[in-house]
Scaffold this motif. Structure first.
Motif, PDB file in Angstrom:
ATOM      1  N   GLY A   6      59.238 -30.026 -43.806  1.00  0.00           N
ATOM      2  CA  GLY A   6      59.525 -28.878 -42.968  1.00  0.00           C
ATOM      3  C   GLY A   6      59.419 -29.169 -41.483  1.00  0.00           C
ATOM      4  O   GLY A   6      59.342 -30.317 -41.045  1.00  0.00           O
ATOM      5  N   GLY A   7      59.424 -28.107 -40.721  1.00  0.00           N
ATOM      6  CA  GLY A   7      59.375 -28.192 -39.271  1.00  0.00           C
ATOM      7  C   GLY A   7      60.178 -27.063 -38.671  1.00  0.00           C
ATOM      8  O   GLY A   7      60.693 -26.196 -39.382  1.00  0.00           O
ATOM      9  N   ASN A   8      60.307 -27.084 -37.368  1.00  0.00           N
ATOM     10  CA  ASN A   8      61.018 -26.040 -36.647  1.00  0.00           C
ATOM     11  C   ASN A   8      62.517 -26.170 -36.914  1.00  0.00           C
ATOM     12  O   ASN A   8      63.161 -27.093 -36.437  1.00  0.00           O
ATOM     13  N   PHE A   9      63.062 -25.199 -37.645  1.00  0.00           N
ATOM     14  CA  PHE A   9      64.466 -25.284 -38.050  1.00  0.00           C
ATOM     15  C   PHE A   9      65.408 -25.082 -36.870  1.00  0.00           C
ATOM     16  O   PHE A   9      66.494 -25.665 -36.834  1.00  0.00           O
ATOM     17  N   GLU A  10      65.017 -24.293 -35.893  1.00  0.00           N
ATOM     18  CA  GLU A  10      65.877 -24.084 -34.716  1.00  0.00           C
ATOM     19  C   GLU A  10      66.022 -25.395 -33.944  1.00  0.00           C
ATOM     20  O   GLU A  10      67.115 -25.737 -33.498  1.00  0.00           O
ATOM     21  N   THR A  11      64.942 -26.139 -33.802  1.00  0.00           N
ATOM     22  CA  THR A  11      65.000 -27.445 -33.142  1.00  0.00           C
ATOM     23  C   THR A  11      65.859 -28.392 -33.970  1.00  0.00           C
ATOM     24  O   THR A  11      66.678 -29.143 -33.422  1.00  0.00           O
ATOM     25  N   LEU A  12      65.688 -28.357 -35.276  1.00  0.00           N
ATOM     26  CA  LEU A  12      66.476 -29.218 -36.155  1.00  0.00           C
ATOM     27  C   LEU A  12      67.969 -28.927 -36.021  1.00  0.00           C
ATOM     28  O   LEU A  12      68.783 -29.850 -35.992  1.00  0.00           O
ATOM     29  N   LYS A  13      68.337 -27.663 -35.934  1.00  0.00           N
ATOM     30  CA  LYS A  13      69.746 -27.300 -35.770  1.00  0.00           C
ATOM     31  C   LYS A  13      70.327 -27.944 -34.505  1.00  0.00           C
ATOM     32  O   LYS A  13      71.446 -28.469 -34.531  1.00  0.00           O
ATOM     33  N   ILE A  14      69.575 -27.933 -33.422  1.00  0.00           N
ATOM     34  CA  ILE A  14      70.032 -28.549 -32.168  1.00  0.00           C
ATOM     35  C   ILE A  14      70.185 -30.050 -32.356  1.00  0.00           C
ATOM     36  O   ILE A  14      71.187 -30.640 -31.935  1.00  0.00           O
ATOM     37  N   LEU A  15      69.220 -30.679 -33.015  1.00  0.00           N
ATOM     38  CA  LEU A  15      69.288 -32.120 -33.252  1.00  0.00           C
ATOM     39  C   LEU A  15      70.507 -32.483 -34.113  1.00  0.00           C
ATOM     40  O   LEU A  15      71.173 -33.490 -33.867  1.00  0.00           O
ATOM     41  N   ILE A  16      70.792 -31.657 -35.096  1.00  0.00           N
ATOM     42  CA  ILE A  16      71.961 -31.904 -35.956  1.00  0.00           C
ATOM     43  C   ILE A  16      73.248 -31.699 -35.167  1.00  0.00           C
ATOM     44  O   ILE A  16      74.161 -32.522 -35.221  1.00  0.00           O
ATOM     45  N   ASP A  17      73.329 -30.607 -34.404  1.00  0.00           N
ATOM     46  CA  ASP A  17      74.533 -30.321 -33.609  1.00  0.00           C
ATOM     47  C   ASP A  17      74.828 -31.414 -32.595  1.00  0.00           C
ATOM     48  O   ASP A  17      75.983 -31.644 -32.247  1.00  0.00           O
ATOM     49  N   THR A  18      73.787 -32.068 -32.094  1.00  0.00           N
ATOM     50  CA  THR A  18      73.967 -33.124 -31.092  1.00  0.00           C
ATOM     51  C   THR A  18      73.915 -34.518 -31.722  1.00  0.00           C
ATOM     52  O   THR A  18      73.763 -35.510 -31.012  1.00  0.00           O
ATOM     53  N   HIS A  19      74.019 -34.568 -33.043  1.00  0.00           N
ATOM     54  CA  HIS A  19      74.098 -35.825 -33.799  1.00  0.00           C
ATOM     55  C   HIS A  19      72.910 -36.761 -33.544  1.00  0.00           C
ATOM     56  O   HIS A  19      73.066 -37.972 -33.474  1.00  0.00           O
ATOM     57  N   GLN A  20      71.719 -36.172 -33.438  1.00  0.00           N
ATOM     58  CA  GLN A  20      70.517 -36.967 -33.201  1.00  0.00           C
ATOM     59  C   GLN A  20      69.721 -37.241 -34.475  1.00  0.00           C
ATOM     60  O   GLN A  20      68.710 -37.920 -34.428  1.00  0.00           O
ATOM     61  N   VAL A  21      70.196 -36.688 -35.598  1.00  0.00           N
ATOM     62  CA  VAL A  21      69.520 -36.892 -36.884  1.00  0.00           C
ATOM     63  C   VAL A  21      70.516 -37.534 -37.844  1.00  0.00           C
ATOM     64  O   VAL A  21      71.605 -37.000 -38.066  1.00  0.00           O
ATOM     65  N   ALA A  22      70.137 -38.670 -38.409  1.00  0.00           N
ATOM     66  CA  ALA A  22      71.000 -39.374 -39.363  1.00  0.00           C
ATOM     67  C   ALA A  22      70.729 -38.883 -40.784  1.00  0.00           C
ATOM     68  O   ALA A  22      69.641 -38.375 -41.080  1.00  0.00           O
ATOM     69  N   HIS A  23      71.715 -39.060 -41.644  1.00  0.00           N
ATOM     70  CA  HIS A  23      71.554 -38.689 -43.058  1.00  0.00           C
ATOM     71  C   HIS A  23      70.366 -39.408 -43.679  1.00  0.00           C
ATOM     72  O   HIS A  23      69.711 -38.870 -44.568  1.00  0.00           O
ATOM     73  N   SER A  24      70.101 -40.611 -43.233  1.00  0.00           N
ATOM     74  CA  SER A  24      69.008 -41.406 -43.807  1.00  0.00           C
ATOM     75  C   SER A  24      67.642 -40.991 -43.282  1.00  0.00           C
ATOM     76  O   SER A  24      66.630 -41.580 -43.663  1.00  0.00           O
TER      77      SER A  24
END
Length: 168
Positions: free
Chosen positions: A81-99
Motif C-alpha cells: 500500500g501507500g498514498n494512492f494519489e501520489t502513486l497516480k502521479i508517479l504512474i502518469d509521469t512514467h516514474q513507476v515500472a511494471h517490475s
C-alpha cells in the motif's frame, strides 16, 4: 483443493492472532489498472486476482518506497500500500515500472487460527525465502515453478507435474 489457490504463490502481508492477509502473486485477471480506474488511462499495469475475499477492492505491493515514500514494509524491500494519489502521479509521469509494483483485485484472508490449522494439515508448503524479481515478475507459470524449485529437492520434481495429473 480450492480452485482459487491452484498452483498459487501467496505472499503473506499480515499474520496476526486475529487473522492473516496475503495476495496471490501469480494469477492474472483479464484487467489492466486503467480498466478499473478509467481516469488512469496511462496505467497499463496488469491486475492480479489477490484472492477470493473483497473482490471489489484494489490493493498493491511495491518495491519503490524511494519514489512513493509510503507503504508498510512487509519484508525487506517489499511494501504494501501507500498514498494512492501520489502513486497516480508517479504512474502518469512514467516514474513507476511494471517490475516495481503489482496490483490485485481482492485478497486472500484467513480467520483466527484458520491458516494455522491448514498448515498443521499440510495444506500449504511454506517458505521464508523470497526473490524480489520473482515476486514482481509477470510470468505466472515461471513464478510458481521457480518457487517450487527453490524449495529444494524434496519439492523440485513437483514443478514438472502437469496441471492436471489425470491427463498424464
Amino acid at each position: 483443493m480450492d480452485p482459487n489457490f491452484q498452483r498459487s504463490v501467496v505472499l503473506l502481508t499480515q499474520y496476526h492472532e486475529e487473522g492473516t492477509i496475503g495476495f496471490i502473486l501469480n494469477h492474472h485477471t483479464q484487467y489492466r489498472l486503467k480498466d478499473l480506474i478509467p481516469e488512469m488511462d496511462q496505467a497499463d499495469f496488469p491486475v492480479y486476482a489477490g484472492g477470493p475475499v473483497a473482490t471489489d477492492t484494489i490493493h498493491f505491493i511495491h518495491r519503490c518506497y524511494d519514489k512513493l515514500n509510503d507503504g508498510e514494509e512487509i519484508a525487506k524491500g517489499i511494501y504494501w500500500g501507500g498514498n494512492f494519489e501520489t502513486l497516480k502521479i508517479l504512474i502518469d509521469t512514467h516514474q513507476v515500472a511494471h517490475s516495481d509494483i503489482k496490483f490485485f483485485i481482492g485478497y486472500s484472508g484467513w480467520g483466527q487460527q484458520q491458516l494455522q490449522n491448514e498448515l498443521e494439515e499440510n495444506t500449504w508448503i511454506v517458505s521464508g525465502k523470497y526473490d524480489l524479481d520473482l515476486i514482481f515478475s509477470d510470468n505466472e507459470e515461471e513464478v510458481w515453478r521457480e518457487v517450487i524449485v527453490n524449495l529444494g529437492p524434496k519439492y523440485a520434481h513437483v514443478s514438472r507435474f502437469p496441471q492436471n495429473p489425470n491427463l498424464n
